[in-house]
Design an enzyme around this catalytic site. Structure first.
Site, PDB file in Angstrom:
ATOM      1  N   CYS B 169      -9.919   5.624   0.227  1.00 26.93           N
ATOM      2  CA  CYS B 169      -9.243   4.338   0.008  1.00 26.93           C
ATOM      3  C   CYS B 169      -9.079   3.494   1.262  1.00 26.93           C
ATOM      4  CB  CYS B 169      -7.896   4.603  -0.648  1.00 26.93           C
ATOM      5  SG  CYS B 169      -8.110   5.604  -2.139  1.00 26.93           S
ATOM      6  N   HIS B 302      -0.127  -0.747   2.123  1.00 24.06           N
ATOM      7  CA  HIS B 302      -1.033  -0.014   1.245  1.00 24.06           C
ATOM      8  C   HIS B 302      -0.340   0.154  -0.121  1.00 24.06           C
ATOM      9  CE1 HIS B 302      -4.355   2.500   0.151  1.00 24.06           C
ATOM     10  NE2 HIS B 302      -3.613   3.590   0.016  1.00 24.06           N
ATOM     11  N   HIS B 337      -5.095  -0.340  -7.796  1.00 22.42           N
ATOM     12  CA  HIS B 337      -5.606   0.218  -6.549  1.00 22.42           C
ATOM     13  C   HIS B 337      -7.132   0.252  -6.650  1.00 22.42           C
ATOM     14  CE1 HIS B 337      -6.332   2.311  -3.008  1.00 22.42           C
ATOM     15  NE2 HIS B 337      -5.759   3.477  -3.230  1.00 22.42           N
TER      16      HIS B 337
END
Lengths: 341, 407
Positions: B169, B302, B337
């Site tokens: 990620c 994040h 996400h």
């Protein structure tokens, strides 16, 4: 700009490169479909608990990295850079097969967790508690070269002093057969086994006695066969060398229709230069150029090419400068230039 | 190059001259801007993938089907583009047009793309029939993750330095970082950087086994957060050298002034309690940018809305900023996400935040996390924004931070 020296090199491959000190290779029969690496005793490098969970690529990567760090006496590198073309295909297949077979039910996370492409870099960092810059390059036949390029950039710009760089790919069990099937359907396909391996290096901006220098590395997404000579000339020229300064060529020929690129490439060098095609020993895989770099490093350390690798080609002593060229299916071309110093 | 001139370049940062994006909140840059400024999230029910998990999760899906994307991109019928490549090409073309790039021939141009799933969306459909159904075999060569990058580079006519990064990620943040370093070192004149990830059954089921998928719209930094929503998206930035900006009289949208990459070295998937990797990444980025923490006006966190990430990131933010934490929010409740693309999706949002002088809200927040007591921005906030810090963290302990500054 600071130079880039190679302080250590290790390789787990289809040849006895990891545990033997002698460069003695057996050619793999070109009819063989795929070839596994010769695996060392991984218990020497990691705990049995960790081992049980690790797929082949992670084991190869951690072992080759550990030995490269030991040989160069580098407990903590300033960066860990990994190249992998197919990533953790073994665990990817495992999770994918379970998902398909169980129709998205009763799945467990272990294979998924370890299927991400950065698993090798992560496990190495975890093993030595290394919090430094950590990156994974995954661009097919330029994966390993991309890691090397970033390492060179870091050393040149003084962002790091000692860097661990590795290329790793595992065979896996199923997807590789689909790839093989496509190659075998056409007479133009790859004519050497599909292989696997892990080659790791510690690169440093510090000179050490009898060092091998990575003078330069470059990658191109595409080059036409017509412009290959010009690109080669430019690359050598930028490094103040001409065709006749090269003592040996190491090429990524794999027997497919695109080998004409290697013929074109080699044609401008003097005929007396020994030329080796490394994939007859390593097999073909996206990071096979890591094996080629390991081989070049060992040859430069010896100063000559061992006779069993020459295959009736004329021996040449005093090998000081080696140029490597690789491409895959006419794409993803790379040059690596090495010299002993 | 002398170190003085390099440091000068570092402090000024690398020019961003174009952006392109496709996400759950819009199919282009203006649509994304509009959704952010109207606080309109794009998270909803799964439509394009036939998965058993569909009814139990919320996702940030791009509105177009593959067929629609193929038609928009005018690709031939027999193409072997995966959804990852289709999304990437839409965004990369917009970025190139946005930067007014016409011809790459004369320049040293690079392309760096990030992805984690690559061609998995097609592989998972055909894995068991590759051998028996010849019409599916074109997707064998599109499985490996470099494929989408190569396809996009070819359309953009970029033949030189092209590579793909995959650090879960944090992938796209690392692509932007490498691009900025190559421009700063004078190795390239122009580089298009970013990433693309399509939703796939593989990732949905993978995250499901980790038990970190929320059944409802995610609530980053909330005490009662129930996990993340997956999303799909692609975005790219065009980075150019100052010489090129000057020569072409380019408009600079913002600058990349800081970047940091560190590894948590704690666990394959979980973040450490002290947020060490995140802390180090932010600290390195601040060092490169030569900014004090107090000069950061907005943190695009994040903030995945998993119990582990948000606590660990909150602690790391407090370690960096102390008592005076700047306005911060996670925009993942807008987009989901988007995994490997997240770093560049949020880079685009950070630049839009600078352009609009606006902090975007952290949607669905109600209760602060008791351990840290941090409260994110919960509604649009107009303010002076000079510097934005953006975090991206991934599996494998890979933590990256970028800093964007007003041009």
């Amino acid at each position: 700009m600071k130079p880039c020296y190679i302080h250590s090199a290790t390789s787990i491959s289809a040849q006895p490169t990891f545990e033997s000190d002698v460069l003695h290779f057996e050619m793999i029969a070109p009819t063989q479909e795929k070839i596994e690496a010769i695996h060392p005793n991984y218990k020497d490098f990691m705990s049995p608990i960790a081992l049980r969970r690790m797929a082949t690529g992670v084991k190869m990567g951690v072992a080759a990295a550990t030995k490269a760090l030991q040989l160069s006496n580098t407990p903590q590198p300033d960066a860990i850079l990994i190249g992998t073309g197919m990533g953790c295909i073994e665990d990817t297949e495992k999770f994918l097969n379970a998902m398909i077979a169980n129709e998205e039910e009763f799945l467990t996370p272990t294979a998924f967790i370890q299927s991400t492409h950065n698993t090798v870099g992560a496990q190495i960092a975890l093993g030595i508690k290394c919090k430094a810059y950590n990156n994974t390059y995954v661009h097919g036949a330029l994966s390993f070269e991309s890691a090397l390029l970033d390492a060179q950039l870091m050393l040149q710009n003084d962002e790091a002093t000692n860097i661990l760089v590795g290329g790793v790919d595992e065979l896996g069990t199923e997807f590789v057969d689909a790839v093989r099937m496509m190659e075998d359907k056409t007479p133009d396909g790859i004519k050497c086994p599909i292989g696997e391996g892990a080659s790791f290096f510690v690169l440093s901006s510090k000179y050490k006695n009898e060092s091998v220098q990575l003078v330069d590395v470059i990658g191109y997404s595409s080059i036409s066969q017509e412009s290959l000579t010009k690109k080669t000339h430019t690359f050598l020229h930028q490094n103040n060398l001409s065709f006749s300064d090269i003592d040996a060529l190491i090429l990524g020929a794999n027997g497919d229709a695109f080998d004409t690129f290697y013929d074109e490439f080699a044609s401008v060098f003097p005929e007396t230069i020994p030329t080796l095609s490394h994939k007859q020993w390593s097999g073909e895989f996206f990071t096979a150029s890591g094996f080629a770099l390991f081989l070049s490093y060992e040859i430069l350390k010896l100063g000559e090419i061992p006779s069993n690798l020459l295959q009736n080609k004329t021996a040449k002593s005093d090998i000081k400068t080696i140029l490597l060229y690789n491409q895959f299916k006419g794409r993803d071309h790379s040059f690596m230039l090495l010299k002993s110093c | 190059m002398t170190s003085t001139s390099r440091n000068k370049t570092n402090s000024k940062g690398v020019a961003i001259t174009g952006m392109g994006i496709i996400s759950a909140i819009g199919n282009n840059l203006e649509a994304n801007r509009k959704a952010l400024l109207s606080s309109t999230p794009g998270v909803g029910d799964l439509k394009n993938i036939n998965s058993k998990q569909g009814g139990q999760i919320k996702v940030g899906e791009v509105g177009f089907t593959n067929e629609e994307l193929i038609s928009i991109l005018q690709l031939p019928k027999d193409n072997n583009f995966t959804r990852t490549a289709l999304l990437g090409l839409v965004a990369a073309k917009e970025a190139a047009a946005n930067a007014d790039i016409s011809n790459n021939d004369e320049l040293r141009t690079g392309f760096i793309s990030a992805t984690s799933v690559g061609g998995m969306d097609m592989t998972e459909r055909y894995f068991k029939v590759f051998e028996t159904q010849p019409e599916t075999q074109k997707f064998i060569t599109s499985h490996y993750v470099g494929d989408s990058t190569q396809k996009i580079a070819d359309v953009l006519n970029i033949t030189g330095f092209v590579t793909t990064i995959s650090t879960a990620c944090s992938s796209a943040a690392n692509a932007i970082m490498l691009g900025a370093r190559l421009i700063t070192a004078g190795k390239l004149d122009r580089v298009i950087v970013g990433g693309t990830d399509a939703l796939s059954k593989f990732t949905i089921n993978g995250f499901k086994t980790l038990m970190i998928l929320s059944t409802e719209a995610c609530a980053p930094f909330d005490a009662d957060r129930k996990g993340l929503n997956l999303g799909e998206a692609a975005a790219y930035l065009v980075l150019e050298s100052d010489d090129l900006v000057e020569k072409d009289n380019k408009k600079v949208l913002a600058r990349v002034t800081g970047y940091g990459n560190a590894n948590d070295a704690f666990h394959q998937t979980a973040s450490s309690e002290t947020g060490e990797g995140a802390f180090l990444a932010m600290q390195k980025a601040l060092d490169i940018s030569r900014l004090a923490p107090s000069q950061i006006d907005y943190v695009n966190a994040h903030g995945t809305a998993t119990p582990n990430n948000d606590l660990s990131e909150s602690i790391a933010i407090q370690r960096i900023f102390g008592e005076t934490v700047p306005d911060f929010s996670s925009t993942k409740a807008f987009t989901g996400h988007t995994l490997a693309a997240a770093g560049v999706i949020e880079a685009v949002f950070s630049v839009v935040a600078i352009q609009e002088q606006t902090v975007f809200p952290n949607l669905n927040f109600k209760t602060k996390i008791p351990e840290t007591g941090l409260v994110p921005a919960t509604s649009l906030k107009r303010k002076k924004i000079e510097h934005v810090l953006s975090n991206s963290f991934g599996f494998g302990g890979n933590c990256s931070t970028l800093i964007f500054s007003k041009a």
